[in-house]
Scaffold this motif. Structure first.
Motif, PDB file in Angstrom:
ATOM      1  N   GLU A 110      -6.308  18.033 -88.832  1.00 36.84           N
ATOM      2  CA  GLU A 110      -6.634  19.328 -88.224  1.00 36.84           C
ATOM      3  C   GLU A 110      -8.132  19.469 -88.011  1.00 36.84           C
ATOM      4  O   GLU A 110      -8.583  20.008 -86.994  1.00 36.84           O
ATOM      5  N   HIS A 156      -9.847  20.129 -84.385  1.00 38.47           N
ATOM      6  CA  HIS A 156     -10.641  21.323 -84.087  1.00 38.47           C
ATOM      7  C   HIS A 156     -12.104  21.004 -83.795  1.00 38.47           C
ATOM      8  O   HIS A 156     -12.799  21.808 -83.176  1.00 38.47           O
ATOM      9  N   SER A 157     -12.568  19.862 -84.266  1.00 43.64           N
ATOM     10  CA  SER A 157     -13.991  19.526 -84.059  1.00 43.64           C
ATOM     11  C   SER A 157     -14.170  18.436 -83.012  1.00 43.64           C
ATOM     12  O   SER A 157     -15.185  17.736 -83.006  1.00 43.64           O
ATOM     13  N   GLN A 181      -7.741  24.586 -76.237  1.00 47.79           N
ATOM     14  CA  GLN A 181      -8.706  25.656 -76.317  1.00 47.79           C
ATOM     15  C   GLN A 181     -10.085  25.248 -75.832  1.00 47.79           C
ATOM     16  O   GLN A 181     -10.949  26.084 -75.604  1.00 47.79           O
TER      17      GLN A 181
END
Length: 795
Positions: free
Chosen positions: A529, A533-534, A667
């Motif tokens: 995760e 996300h990074s 995103q």
């Protein structure tokens, strides 16, 4: 001097269908035939009757050893004292007969074994099947291209069907996915418990034959003999079973014929009236007469069906029809005769229940039968140990077990593996159980607990398989689940009475392994995760230009990452702290899929990241849970072969791109657009007002560069860099040297995290990471070519 750049984003995906679609059709036409050939290769082949019979004979030694040695200890644990009423023997025999008929025969051999994953059995095989039919995998690293694998078989169902509703219900909440994973891990831990308890009880029961012939002998001598046999058995595991496996089937077949023959002799000699036990009315009378004692004796009767989970776990070695023939023709009849013969003996010798098996053997063949029994116990133990290694390998591949060394012991059969660390842990625990308890009864109580929990887990997973995979009618699902739960919960309730008499052992073992496996999986998920996300924005990469803001030195850098898409954060950490980067950068992702194997022809996926003059690629190496990465000694060569092939194919579709790696996912899409618009005026977007960006799999395709100044033209324009130039460039970089760049991500709990999370992450997970194998060892990377890049993140 300002560098002008044009990034063109298509308004309509149909407009670029032309040349790309034509070429796709030309390339895919012959692949249909190839795909059909591969699919047929991995289907169960229709074999001749003679071959099936030969395989049925061989399956006896691998699949049925554990189930076949149960007569050594069933009556001893059912009647630990003297038998007061002969009718109790008939009632117990009736329970044994119907337990064998309902659980191993009906449930496992003819129903559960059909739920195999392309021939692979076991708890994780069922879980893999479910993962392919519903999005329940907790590490979401799958891509739609994975579903095109020839071994990625799955069925589809109508949107309004009960299966579709069940699928949506499972996928809706993460807690349900985690609950299902915990259920699978619990079953796995209990199978590991079987790997400890089966050798202990089988070998100790077989060795007990020495004391029967010499009643004055101390029980400690039997324990010592059993421990010596066990140590020898575990010490020989690293040689593999390939050289001696040809002996297993004859030994077990001889064992079944001997116990069946002795059973017929005892029925004829002592009391043939025991055959009335085939009437289920004697089960009712047994419970009515015995009360609570009769109910708790079910813990001993349940031992008659131990080995059924090993039967399912070892299914991979043989076709289902061979396993079914072996059970119905040899195993089932011989076991019924063996138990009926012992019951007939006990009808006239009610005080001999403790050693019913050995005492019922005719004196003239006592020692030959003792030798065969000992050999059969060793074979049964070997089958369970092999099943334990296999399920550990599956858990390892799906990110649910710490990285341990896995060794192939056979060049012919990839399924024959050896896990050194687990082997010595099993040996230590097995010897401790044997020497610590000394008596069969306490080990049997522990064994029964482990077996019944695994059966309950299998029943619950099979319920989902019947709904999602087989799409059975709900009445059939209810019938199977209801009947299975009634039988298994009955046994489970009896086993609970004996938790304090040895039944606690598998619970403690399972709790320890469950803690290790769940914490490891939790840490793995959190690391993934964090990587997701990074991820580095493609806009940021494009803004750096072809040099990536650094000096590009000759050579190829293989950056290992867990991400199958996007640029990992470790790369930005690398280029912001070092002054140079290699001329060619390849992001390598080694990922395991919920399939049993990935064919060599479909192992590698190669895609380009960014424009051509960036010389950045992604290579995804895909494996199934039965594949072993270490087996690829020429992994690097295969990787570069796939890379060169990709460059050649790409030159055929110049001006087009079907690479998702040009995509800006999820995103990050909106952020990437802003980055492209605000990149110091260096980037100009045409037709930006008409761009449509989807939410999940957003594709913003960047056209291949026309020149080294990063000008990008329309689809009709072609690159000035020819195929031969790029191949020559890649070859020269490869000759200059290959460096393997590994990210060493350290996980820490946040200061405000709860105390149990701090213990799990900072102590348990950190300890497991410290003692398990490094990625560089698993990937077989030369130390002189290794570069570690460290980073810390907090959860």
């Amino acid at each position: 001097m300002e560098m002008a750049s044009r990034v063109e984003i298509d308004e309509d995906s149909d407009n670029n269908k032309g040349s790309m679609w034509d070429l796709d059709q030309k390339l895919d036409q012959p692949m249909d035939e190839e795909a059909g050939r591969l699919r047929n290769m991995y289907r169960e082949k229709k074999s001749s009757t003679l071959l099936i019979l030969r395989l049925a004979f061989q399956s006896l030694g691998v699949v049925y050893g554990d189930l076949g040695t149960s007569p050594l200890y069933v009556f001893y644990n059912t009647f630990p004292g003297t038998i007061e009423d002969p009718e109790d023997v008939v009632g117990a025999l009736s329970l044994i007969i119907y337990s064998l008929a309902l659980v191993p025969l009906l449930k496992y051999v003819f129903i559960v074994c059909k739920a195999n994953d392309n021939g692979q059995g076991g708890t994780f095989a069922l879980y893999s099947l479910l993962c392919r039919h519903a999005k329940i995998k907790t590490i979401p690293n799958q891509h739609r291209t994975d579903e095109e694998l020839t071994t990625y078989s799955r069925s589809t169902f109508h949107e309004k069907s009960f299966a579709a509703k069940t699928k949506r219900w499972l996928e809706r909440h993460v807690s349900r996915k985690n609950a299902l994973l915990l259920l699978v891990l619990l079953g796995t831990c209990m199978v590991i418990g079987d790997g400890i308890l089966t050798p202990a009880i089988s070998v100790l029961s077989a060795a007990g034959g020495i004391k029967v012939d010499h009643p004055k002998m101390s029980n400690d001598v039997v324990v010592v003999v059993a421990v010596v046999i066990l140590v020898g058995l575990f010490s020989m595991q690293h040689y593999g079973t390939d050289r001696v496996s040809w002996l297993f089937a004859p030994v077990v077949l001889l064992w079944f014929l001997v116990i069946g023959g002795i059973g017929i002799y005892n029925i004829w000699k002592y009391d043939s009236s025991v055959l009335k036990a085939f009437s289920p009315v004697y089960i009712y009378r047994y419970f009515r007469r015995g009360g609570k004692d009769g109910w708790t004796s079910l813990g001993g009767i349940m031992l008659s069906i131990t080995g059924t989970e090993a039967l399912f776990a070892d299914l991979a070695y043989f076709p289902l029809s061979a396993v079914q023939i072996a059970f119905t023709v040899v195993v089932f009849p011989c076991l019924l005769l063996a138990y009926s013969g012992q019951a007939a003996y006990l009808m006239t010798n009610r005080d001999h229940a403790v050693d019913a098996f050995y005492r019922s053997i005719p004196d003239s063949i006592y020692w030959p039968v003792f030798v065969i029994a000992t050999l059969a116990a060793i074979v049964a133990s070997q089958a369970t140990i092999s099943a334990t290694f296999s399920i550990i390998k599956q858990a390892l591949a799906l990110g649910c077990f710490p990285r341990v060394k896995v060794v192939h012991t056979s060049k012919k059969f990839l399924g024959q593996i050896y896990v050194p660390d687990i082997n010595w842990i099993l040996m230590a625990l097995c010897v401790a159980v044997t020497a610590g308890f000394k008596h069969q009864s306490q080990i049997a109580n522990a064994y029964g607990t482990a077996v019944v929990v695994v059966m309950l887990v299998t029943t619950l997973l099979m319920t989902l398989i019947m709904i999602l995979v087989w799409r059975c009618h709900w009445i059939l699902v209810l019938l199977f689940t209801g009947l299975s739960l009634v039988v298994e919960c009955t046994y489970f309730s009896a086993v609970l009475f004996k938790v304090d008499q040895g039944g606690w052992v598998p619970l403690v073992i399972a709790a320890a392994f469950l803690l290790i496996m769940y914490v490891w999986h939790y840490g793995t998920v959190k690391r993934y995760e964090f990587e997701m996300h990074s991820k580095v924005s493609m806009a940021w990469i494009l803004g750096l230009g072809p040099s990536l803001g650094l000096v590009r030195v000759p050579g190829i850098g293989l950056v290992y990452t867990e991400l199958a898409s996007g640029v990992p954060h470790i790369f930005s950490h690398f280029i912001t702290n070092l002054p140079a980067i290699h001329s060619v950068v390849v992001f390598v992702c080694v990922k395991y899929l919920p399939v049993y194997t990935v064919p060599e022809e479909e192992r590698f996926l190669v895609k380009r990241i960014g424009p051509k003059n960036f010389h950045m690629f992604r290579c995804v190496a895909r494996y199934g849970y039965k594949d072993l990465h270490k087996k690829d000694d020429d992994f690097e060569k295969k990787l570069f072969d796939s890379l060169f092939l990709f460059v050649r194919l790409e030159s055929m579709m110049e001006g087009c791109s079907d690479s998702d790696e040009y995509s800006l996912y999820g995103q990050q899409t909106e952020r990437s657009r802003e980055g492209l618009l605000n990149n110091n005026g260096n980037t100009t977007l045409s037709n930006i007002d008409d761009t449509t960006i989807s939410s999940v799999d957003s594709i913003v395709q960047v056209r291949s560069p026309m020149k080294a100044n990063f000008s990008v033209g329309s689809s009709e324009q072609v690159s000035s860099q020819t195929e031969s130039d790029e191949l020559e460039f890649l070859n020269s970089c490869r000759e200059a040297g290959v460096v393997h760049i590994l990210g060493n991500t350290v996980v820490r709990a946040r200061r405000d995290a709860r105390f149990y999370k701090k213990i799990a992450i900072d102590y348990v997970y950190a300890f497991l990471r410290k003692i398990c194998r490094e990625n560089s060892v698993i990937f077989n990377i030369p130390h002189e070519s290794l570069l570690n890049v460290g980073q810390i993140f907090y959860v």
